[in-house]
Design an enzyme around this catalytic site. Structure first.
Site, PDB file in Angstrom:
ATOM      1  N   ARG A 178     -10.747   1.664  11.806  1.00 55.49           N
ATOM      2  CA  ARG A 178     -10.961   1.403  10.382  1.00 55.49           C
ATOM      3  C   ARG A 178     -12.415   1.052  10.064  1.00 55.49           C
ATOM      4  NH1 ARG A 178      -6.285   0.587   7.308  1.00 55.49           N
ATOM      5  NH2 ARG A 178      -4.355   0.312   8.518  1.00 55.49           N
ATOM      6  N   ARG A 222       7.763  -0.854  -2.976  1.00 58.59           N
ATOM      7  CA  ARG A 222       6.947  -1.837  -2.280  1.00 58.59           C
ATOM      8  C   ARG A 222       6.252  -2.721  -3.297  1.00 58.59           C
ATOM      9  NH1 ARG A 222       3.259   1.183   2.132  1.00 58.59           N
ATOM     10  NH2 ARG A 222       1.970  -0.605   1.494  1.00 58.59           N
ATOM     11  N   ARG A 270       5.441   5.400  -6.867  1.00 54.53           N
ATOM     12  CA  ARG A 270       6.193   5.696  -5.639  1.00 54.53           C
ATOM     13  C   ARG A 270       7.382   4.753  -5.461  1.00 54.53           C
ATOM     14  NH1 ARG A 270       2.295   6.011  -0.602  1.00 54.53           N
ATOM     15  NH2 ARG A 270       2.138   3.773  -1.008  1.00 54.53           N
ATOM     16  N   ARG A 287      -7.088  -2.065  -2.843  1.00 53.12           N
ATOM     17  CA  ARG A 287      -7.018  -1.375  -1.546  1.00 53.12           C
ATOM     18  C   ARG A 287      -8.084  -0.287  -1.454  1.00 53.12           C
ATOM     19  NH1 ARG A 287      -0.972   0.562  -1.142  1.00 53.12           N
ATOM     20  NH2 ARG A 287      -1.592   1.240   0.945  1.00 53.12           N
ATOM     21  N   LYS A 335      -1.638  11.017   4.182  1.00 50.99           N
ATOM     22  CA  LYS A 335      -1.810  11.076   5.628  1.00 50.99           C
ATOM     23  C   LYS A 335      -0.473  10.987   6.357  1.00 50.99           C
ATOM     24  CE  LYS A 335      -4.593   7.513   5.817  1.00 50.99           C
ATOM     25  NZ  LYS A 335      -4.578   7.183   4.368  1.00 50.99           N
TER      26      LYS A 335
END
Length: 215
Positions: free
Chosen positions: A88, A161, A127, A172, A13
């Protein structure tokens, strides 16, 4: 052009939102950024939000919705915007609909980016980014052209991260399916939902999104 990009974490996104910003000149409205700005500027709603956060509590939907409402009234949103991270939940979606209706506005499209769970886990777990300029890389899909050197700025410092790992990603995803995925049905019933294949190469996903926007 008022849009929501909907999809689980790692669906792409952020990448697609940046391309929409560059092509169409509309802002991406991040609730986190807007909340921090309202607190920093000391607006009335910002003071309310700060008091809640200082007490260690979560900012209510009512406060967030007011912050979003005030941000939409700013001049750069006149031609549209992309909502990022909000709504959300179904309650938040109802609030957004009511808030926009009060302004005589409505969402043009809600674009769902659909990606298989296993691919999402692999994307996020691999990532990393340049610590200097933020350019994002991946262990398998996008390594720097010169090993250990950022393609964009030449830095040799990279970071990951802490929550970019397989276990955290699966948590998540569970939270997304519990709280946010019901929005797919919500916007489908309203006739604004369109789905694109987020498994395709980035440029093809961009083309799919542009086709949806053109109608």
């Amino acid at each position: 052009m008022r849009l929501i990009l909907l999809g689980p974490p790692g669906a792409g996104k952020g990448t697609q939102a940046q391309r929409l910003i560059e092509k169409h000149g509309i802002p991406q409205l991040s609730t986190g950024d807007m909340l921090r700005a309202a607190v920093a500027e000391g607006t009335e709603v910002g003071k309310r939000a700060k008091a809640v956060m200082d007490a260690g509590d979560l900012v209510s939907d009512e406060i967030v919705n007011q912050i979003v409402s005030e941000r939409i009234d700013q001049a750069d949103c006149e031609n549209g915007f992309i909502l990022d991270g909000y709504p959300r939940t179904l309650n938040q979606a109802d609030s957004v609909e009511a808030m926009l209706a009060a302004k005589g506005l409505k969402l043009d499209r809600v674009i769902e980016m659909r990606v298989d769970d296993d691919v999402l886990v692999r994307r996020v777990a691999g990532r990393f980014s340049c610590a200097n300029c933020g350019t994002v890389y991946h262990d398998e899909d996008k390594r720097p052209k010169a090993e250990g050197v950022c393609d964009t700025c030449g830095s040799t410092e990279f970071k990951r991260r802490p929550d970019d790992n397989a276990d955290t990603m699966r948590t998540r995803l569970r939270n997304y399916y519990k709280d946010t995925s019901p929005l797919v049905g919500y916007y489908h019933c309203k006739g604004t939902l369109r789905t694109v294949d987020g498994m395709k190469p980035i440029d093809e996903v961009t083309q799919s999104i542009e086709a949806v926007i053109k109608g």
